[in-house]
Design an enzyme around this catalytic site. Structure first.
Site, short mmCIF file in Angstrom:
data_model
loop_
_atom_site.label_atom_id
_atom_site.label_comp_id
_atom_site.label_asym_id
_atom_site.label_seq_id
_atom_site.Cartn_x
_atom_site.Cartn_y
_atom_site.Cartn_z
N ASP A 29 0.85 -1.19 0.00
CA ASP A 29 0.00 0.00 0.00
C ASP A 29 0.89 1.24 0.00
OD1 ASP A 29 -1.72 2.10 0.49
OD2 ASP A 29 -2.55 1.28 2.35
N GLU A 79 29.79 6.31 6.53
CA GLU A 79 29.83 4.87 6.73
C GLU A 79 29.77 4.16 5.37
OE1 GLU A 79 26.13 3.05 8.37
OE2 GLU A 79 25.61 5.10 8.91
N CYS A 111 25.66 6.77 11.64
CA CYS A 111 25.13 8.07 11.20
C CYS A 111 25.60 9.24 12.06
CB CYS A 111 23.61 8.03 11.17
SG CYS A 111 22.94 6.78 10.04
N SER A 201 16.47 -0.96 16.70
CA SER A 201 17.02 0.32 16.28
C SER A 201 16.05 1.46 16.58
CB SER A 201 17.37 0.29 14.79
OG SER A 201 18.16 1.40 14.44
N HIS A 233 18.12 13.57 13.57
CA HIS A 233 18.61 12.61 12.59
C HIS A 233 17.39 11.94 11.97
CE1 HIS A 233 20.43 9.26 10.64
NE2 HIS A 233 19.95 8.39 11.50
N LYS A 242 8.51 10.12 16.01
CA LYS A 242 8.19 9.16 17.06
C LYS A 242 8.92 9.51 18.36
CE LYS A 242 7.32 5.18 14.02
NZ LYS A 242 7.80 3.83 13.61
N ASN A 275 17.33 8.60 3.02
CA ASN A 275 18.28 8.52 4.12
C ASN A 275 19.68 8.91 3.66
OD1 ASN A 275 19.62 7.90 6.47
ND2 ASN A 275 18.90 5.79 6.60
N SER A 308 23.69 4.46 14.98
CA SER A 308 23.44 3.13 15.53
C SER A 308 24.72 2.53 16.08
CB SER A 308 22.87 2.21 14.44
OG SER A 308 21.56 2.59 14.11
#
Length: 383
Positions: A29, A79, A111, A201, A233, A242, A275, A308
């Site tokens: 979707d 990275e 990152c 993560s 970030h 979030k 990203n 991370s």
């Protein structure tokens, strides 16, 4: 004396795919991509373009002859390194024509690398106020076709010139850093794509922001009301939201709306790029500064960096009078608007190509600083 970001710009490759097309090709979707993770387009690069290509194009947009004479340190946070020994910053130093008596090196921590570079640059300029530092975040985020991470890929670079008496953002001395040994995202040597524990993560990102925010508040007494905007970030644009929502639930409705309105302005460019790994926070900062209608000189901007593994940092910058005159909104919009949209078949074909540096070859690409040839494993760049 103030120290901070004197100039800033970004560069992305001239190709992208539409996330609706990707969703349809993957029998998903489209709302899962546009709403669920908050992405509309995704930058894609051919094998003739790498982190040096992106770094050089981003840096060229901000450097003058005088800057190149004053720079005595070049830092690339990445990275996506192209060599296990030689730093991309050394190649960038040559391509930009920076004076020879300089340090040039890479920084790696997922990152977070460019933030480490920015803070190192700030400390260097504090000791040498007449010098400048070029800090570049350059990456190619790839997870593989049909993988869970495929819709959170991207490519590009952000270049920042750090100097005394900066004209855009003066950095404060209130940094709060956090290190935790967590395997939420990693890429073992020799692996083409990272290993990802998605739920862990996401959880670590949210928890890291909560920890550094709470510690920062404890040390400084500053709360959300003291910040005019926050930049995060952004591995995908819903991630920062979030973490933010988890901490502002106790704020008034009006305060939540104010904070979230600035956040939406900070993700405008990321929705169209994807990203950038080390560059994601700083692409968000550019988007915020170039699209916010209420910001003004003296405003306080909070910045949350996350890599991370995991390292996080929260720090503050203050907008400098006249900062708007040193942004490049028209250039950035033209860069995004003039890209070529690829069909999913074209994207998959481009993605499947690999650059074998063990084979001497020439590569065709009109983009400045793209790879022109491979000879004895050494990359040559157009300039």
């Amino acid at each position: 004396m103030t120290i901070g970001i004197d100039k800033i710009s970004f560069f992305v490759p001239p190709y992208y795919i539409d996330m609706t097309a990707l969703a349809e090709a993957r029998n998903v979707d489209p709302g899962k991509f546009h709403i669920g993770i908050g992405q509309d387009q995704m930058a894609v690069n051919p094998i003739s373009q790498d982190i040096v290509t992106f770094a050089a194009n981003a840096a060229e947009a901000i450097l003058t002859k005088e800057d190149k004479e004053a720079i005595d340190m070049v830092i690339v946070g990445t990275e996506s390194s192209i060599d296990e020994s030689k730093a991309a910053a050394v190649v960038l130093h040559r391509l930009m024509g920076i004076q020879p008596f300089a340090r040039s090196f890479e920084i790696k921590e997922a990152c977070y690398g460019a933030t480490a570079g920015l803070q190192l640059a700030k400390n260097h300029v504090a000791l040498h106020p007449d010098k400048k530092v070029l800090v570049v975040a350059a990456d190619i985020a790839k997870y593989g076709l049909n993988s869970g991470g495929e819709p959170t890929q991207g490519a590009g670079a952000v270049a920042m010139l750090v100097a005394s008496e900066p004209r855009i953002l003066a950095l404060k001395e209130d940094n709060v850093m956090l290190t935790q040994d967590i395997y939420d995202f990693w890429r073992p040597t020799g692996h083409p794509y990272p290993m990802v524990d998605g739920p862990l993560s996401n959880e670590t990102y949210i928890q890291s922001f909560a920890q550094v925010w709470d510690e920062h508040k404890k040390r400084t007494g500053l709360d959300f009301a003291d910040y005019d905007a926050l930049a995060f970030h952004i591995p995908y644009t819903k991630m920062g939201k979030k973490a933010l929502l988890a901490k502002i639930s106790d704020q008034t409705e009006a305060e939540q709306e104010r904070i979230l309105a600035r956040y939406e302005e900070s993700i405008i460019y990321s929705r169209r790029v994807g990203n950038l790994y080390t560059g994601s926070l700083y692409l968000g900062l550019i988007s915020l500064l170039e699209n916010a209608t209420t910001l003004t000189a003296g405003n306080q901007i909070g910045l949350f960096s996350y890599g991370s593994g995991a390292v996080a940092e929260f720090f503050t910058g203050e907008l400098v009078a006249g900062y708007q005159n040193h942004l490049q909104k028209e250039t950035h919009l033209a860069l995004l608007d003039n890209r070529t949209e690829l069909s999913i078949a074209e994207y998959e074909a481009m993605f499947a190509e690999t650059l074998d540096t063990d084979i001497d070859q020439t590569l065709e690409d009109e983009l400045k600083y793209s790879i022109s040839a491979i000879n004895n494993t050494v990359r040559s760049y157009r300039n």
